[in-house]
Structures are given as structure tokens and as C-alpha cells.
Motif scaffolding. Sequence first.
Motif, PDB file in Angstrom:
ATOM      1  N   HIS A   1       0.348  -4.529   5.169  1.00 12.50           N
ATOM      2  CA  HIS A   1      -0.812  -3.772   4.678  1.00 12.50           C
ATOM      3  C   HIS A   1      -0.598  -3.363   3.232  1.00 12.50           C
ATOM      4  O   HIS A   1       0.533  -3.237   2.752  1.00 12.50           O
ATOM      5  CB  HIS A   1      -1.108  -2.543   5.557  1.00 12.50           C
ATOM      6  CG  HIS A   1      -0.228  -1.353   5.311  1.00 12.50           C
ATOM      7  ND1 HIS A   1       0.847  -1.032   6.100  1.00 12.50           N
ATOM      8  CD2 HIS A   1      -0.266  -0.385   4.360  1.00 12.50           C
ATOM      9  CE1 HIS A   1       1.432   0.065   5.650  1.00 12.50           C
ATOM     10  NE2 HIS A   1       0.783   0.481   4.582  1.00 12.50           N
TER      11      HIS A   1
ATOM     12  N   SER B   1       5.501   6.116  -0.795  1.00 13.79           N
ATOM     13  CA  SER B   1       6.626   6.796  -1.445  1.00 13.79           C
ATOM     14  C   SER B   1       7.125   6.061  -2.689  1.00 13.79           C
ATOM     15  O   SER B   1       7.661   6.680  -3.604  1.00 13.79           O
ATOM     16  CB  SER B   1       7.775   6.949  -0.443  1.00 13.79           C
ATOM     17  OG  SER B   1       8.128   5.659   0.038  1.00 13.79           O
ATOM     18  N   THR B   2       6.947   4.742  -2.761  1.00 14.03           N
ATOM     19  CA  THR B   2       7.526   3.990  -3.882  1.00 14.03           C
ATOM     20  C   THR B   2       7.007   4.440  -5.258  1.00 14.03           C
ATOM     21  O   THR B   2       7.794   4.562  -6.191  1.00 14.03           O
ATOM     22  CB  THR B   2       7.313   2.476  -3.676  1.00 14.03           C
ATOM     23  OG1 THR B   2       7.634   2.160  -2.304  1.00 14.03           O
ATOM     24  CG2 THR B   2       8.206   1.649  -4.582  1.00 14.03           C
TER      25      THR B   2
ATOM     26  N   ASP C   1      -6.663   4.245  -1.725  1.00 11.64           N
ATOM     27  CA  ASP C   1      -6.933   4.656  -0.346  1.00 11.64           C
ATOM     28  C   ASP C   1      -6.611   6.135  -0.170  1.00 11.64           C
ATOM     29  O   ASP C   1      -5.970   6.752  -1.006  1.00 11.64           O
ATOM     30  CB  ASP C   1      -6.143   3.805   0.651  1.00 11.64           C
ATOM     31  CG  ASP C   1      -4.644   4.090   0.625  1.00 11.64           C
ATOM     32  OD1 ASP C   1      -4.079   4.261  -0.473  1.00 11.64           O
ATOM     33  OD2 ASP C   1      -4.037   4.153   1.712  1.00 11.64           O
TER      34      ASP C   1
ATOM     35  N   ARG D   1      -6.346   9.414   3.136  1.00 10.85           N
ATOM     36  CA  ARG D   1      -6.444   9.874   4.523  1.00 10.85           C
ATOM     37  C   ARG D   1      -7.522  10.951   4.595  1.00 10.85           C
ATOM     38  O   ARG D   1      -7.835  11.562   3.571  1.00 10.85           O
ATOM     39  CB  ARG D   1      -5.087  10.429   4.973  1.00 10.85           C
ATOM     40  CG  ARG D   1      -4.016   9.346   5.005  1.00 10.85           C
ATOM     41  CD  ARG D   1      -2.610   9.926   4.981  1.00 10.85           C
ATOM     42  NE  ARG D   1      -1.626   8.849   5.006  1.00 10.85           N
ATOM     43  CZ  ARG D   1      -1.255   8.131   3.932  1.00 10.85           C
ATOM     44  NH1 ARG D   1      -1.773   8.394   2.749  1.00 10.85           N
ATOM     45  NH2 ARG D   1      -0.382   7.156   4.038  1.00 10.85           N
TER      46      ARG D   1
ATOM     47  N   LYS E   1      11.144  -4.151   3.766  1.00 17.13           N
ATOM     48  CA  LYS E   1      10.048  -4.997   3.245  1.00 17.13           C
ATOM     49  C   LYS E   1      10.486  -6.459   3.066  1.00 17.13           C
ATOM     50  O   LYS E   1       9.671  -7.300   2.697  1.00 17.13           O
ATOM     51  CB  LYS E   1       9.553  -4.452   1.899  1.00 17.13           C
ATOM     52  CG  LYS E   1       9.239  -2.962   1.869  1.00 17.13           C
ATOM     53  CD  LYS E   1       8.013  -2.629   2.687  1.00 17.13           C
ATOM     54  CE  LYS E   1       7.803  -1.127   2.841  1.00 17.13           C
ATOM     55  NZ  LYS E   1       7.522  -0.417   1.630  1.00 17.13           N
TER      56      LYS E   1
ATOM     57  N   ASN F   1      -3.015  11.489  -0.663  1.00 16.29           N
ATOM     58  CA  ASN F   1      -2.550  10.696  -1.818  1.00 16.29           C
ATOM     59  C   ASN F   1      -2.938  11.373  -3.125  1.00 16.29           C
ATOM     60  O   ASN F   1      -2.176  11.383  -4.086  1.00 16.29           O
ATOM     61  CB  ASN F   1      -3.145   9.282  -1.766  1.00 16.29           C
ATOM     62  CG  ASN F   1      -2.453   8.414  -0.724  1.00 16.29           C
ATOM     63  OD1 ASN F   1      -1.358   8.739  -0.263  1.00 16.29           O
ATOM     64  ND2 ASN F   1      -3.096   7.320  -0.348  1.00 16.29           N
TER      65      ASN F   1
ATOM     66  N   ALA G   1      -2.824  -0.642   0.306  1.00 14.61           N
ATOM     67  CA  ALA G   1      -3.821   0.435   0.363  1.00 14.61           C
ATOM     68  C   ALA G   1      -3.963   0.805   1.853  1.00 14.61           C
ATOM     69  O   ALA G   1      -2.963   0.925   2.555  1.00 14.61           O
ATOM     70  CB  ALA G   1      -5.118   0.015  -0.294  1.00 14.61           C
TER      71      ALA G   1
HETATM   72  C1  6PG Z   1      -0.563   4.890   1.547  1.00 15.26           C
HETATM   73  C2  6PG Z   1      -0.630   3.554   0.913  1.00 15.26           C
HETATM   74  C3  6PG Z   1       0.071   2.427   1.567  1.00 15.26           C
HETATM   75  C4  6PG Z   1       1.468   2.324   0.951  1.00 15.26           C
HETATM   76  C5  6PG Z   1       2.350   1.415   1.764  1.00 15.26           C
HETATM   77  C6  6PG Z   1       3.754   1.325   1.203  1.00 15.26           C
HETATM   78  O1  6PG Z   1      -1.410   5.699   1.251  1.00 15.26           O
HETATM   79  O2  6PG Z   1       0.362   5.122   2.325  1.00 15.26           O
HETATM   80  O3  6PG Z   1      -1.482   3.345  -0.061  1.00 15.26           O
HETATM   81  O4  6PG Z   1      -0.586   1.211   1.472  1.00 15.26           O
HETATM   82  O5  6PG Z   1       1.392   1.870  -0.372  1.00 15.26           O
HETATM   83  O6  6PG Z   1       2.417   1.892   3.078  1.00 15.26           O
HETATM   84  O7  6PG Z   1       4.328   2.603   1.239  1.00 15.26           O
HETATM   85  P1  6PG Z   1       5.775   2.911   0.680  1.00 15.26           P
HETATM   86  O8  6PG Z   1       5.692   2.865  -0.810  1.00 15.26           O
HETATM   87  O9  6PG Z   1       6.053   4.310   1.173  1.00 15.26           O
HETATM   88  O10 6PG Z   1       6.681   1.899   1.247  1.00 15.26           O
END
Ligand code: 6PG
Length: 264
Positions: free
Chosen positions: A164, A60-61, A88, A90, A217, A100, A166
Motif C-alpha cells: 500500500h 514513520s519514515t 491520506d 485517518r 519492506k 497525519n 497513501a
Molecule cells: C500512513 C501512510 C502510509 C505509510 C506507509 C508506510 O498514513 O500511514 O500514508 O501509506 O506511508 O504505511 O509507513 P512507514 O513509513 O511507517 O513504513
Amino acid sequence: MTNKGTGVARSGIYACRGDRRRVYPDVKALTSAAARAIVDLAERALRERGRFLWVLSGGSTPEPVYREIACQHAHAIDWRGVHVFWGDERCVAPEDPRSNYGNARKLLFDHVPVPLAGIHRIHGEDGAQRAAADYEREIESMRADANGGVLFDLVLLGLGADGHTASLFPGLHAVHEQSRRVMAEYVSAEQMWRISLTPRLLSDTREVLFLVAGASKAEIVGRIFAPSSATGQDIPAQTICPEQGQVRWFLDKAAAARLGNEPV
Ligand code: 6PG
């Protein structure tokens, strides 16, 4: 001295930490700074090399960042030379809200004139193993034009509360993979297959930009930058360390809450 392809020094200290760390008062400020930084990198790469190879992050960021680039900076970039990739994905179709690629398309690529040939998405809907193998081939075909140099201009990444980045989750083989560049693995915590670029490929870049926001975080950010960091720990984000590039961390105040006041 670092282990090849990882940011973890033999001494146990995270060698890439603090390359450049910026703390912003809130998500809005972080978003604007990130959008500006991405546009600057794109302009420079296009001017110097005629193309900009950018790996996008899910999560989401970066979403407001994609939106801000589309709304405020679209004309600053010559999209004809832009190639986008994903760190990355799904195993879902592009229309699925968990995709994504689908999200970035809606927020950014539906609004700017990036050529179809510049959009290199992971075909998660084709099945995990096949999508990973196809993607590795597709990315490697871009290497011919890199003249043996660094492949990507920018790798954008996020950080999960478990460390984690990606789809490199703690305990997965991909985190320490040394030869494959793209891997599919089942992530039990998420109960689904995910496809991820491995640290070796994510580190093949001139620039890594981590975008991290929110109090959830703070603990992991504190661990990553702690002086004793990496000793016997498994923090996937620490494995990203370009040999010929730099890592920048853009944090909001909440995510940086456990960092000390040492100069950055
Ligand atoms: C995804 C990501 C994953 C994500 C982190 C942080 O596809 O979800 O690539 O690695 O960057 O989980 O996610 P937020 O930005 O939502 O905190």
C-alpha cells in the motif's frame, strides 16, 4: 505504453520502476538525502513558478525528514509560496496521534512560517465521505492557478509491506479509480475508514518521491522491481506514475536487500 493513470504497462512490467532508485546505507543517510531533495525541489518550484505544491506522506519514515527540514533547512525555503496537502488521512481529530496532519504540524509546520492559507489538510474528523468530497473540491480549486499544467510539484509517499501507499490498500476500489480524485474507504486490515488521494491525483505531479526503509519492506520492494512484476498482482504503489513527471525511490540498505545489482 502505460494504462492511463497507472504505472503498470500492458506487458505486465512496472513501467515506472527504476526511474531513479537510490540506496542509502541507513535511515540517517536516507533522511538527509530526502530533506535535501525536498528543499531543492521547493527552491526550484518557487524560483520558476512562484509556488511549491507539496503532498505529504504519513507513516514513520518521513518523520525525521520533516524534523530535519525544520531544524536545518527552514531558512532555505520562502514559505510564503508553499502549499501543503496530504496524500491520506485517518478519520481522527488533528490532536490524535494517528493524525497525519497533526504529526507533520508538530514536526515541521509549527516551526516554519508557512501561511495558514498554505496548509490544506484533510478534515478527517468531519466524517469520511464528507472529508473526501470537501478535500477533492479544495484541491481542484488550486488547479485554476496551475494554468492547465501539472498540479503538484512533489508527492511524497511511503510503502507498506503489503504494497500500500497513501491509503491505497490492496483490494480497495480507490486503487483502480479513474474518475474520483479523493476517496474514503473502510480498510478492514486497519479496522478504520481512511481517506486517500487516488492514483490519478497522486500522479498529477512533476515528481514522486517514495521513502522506504527497513527489512520489513525488502520483500515487497523486490516484488515491485522484479522483471515479471505487476502480472496479475495488486500492488497499489505501482499505480503511481506521473505522465509528465518522474518517480524517485529512496531506499535504505535493508529495504533494498532483495534488489539485484543492476545499474539504477
Ligand atoms: C500512513 C501512510 C502510509 C505509510 C506507509 C508506510 O498514513 O500511514 O500514508 O501509506 O506511508 O504505511 O509507513 P512507514 O513509513 O511507517 O513504513
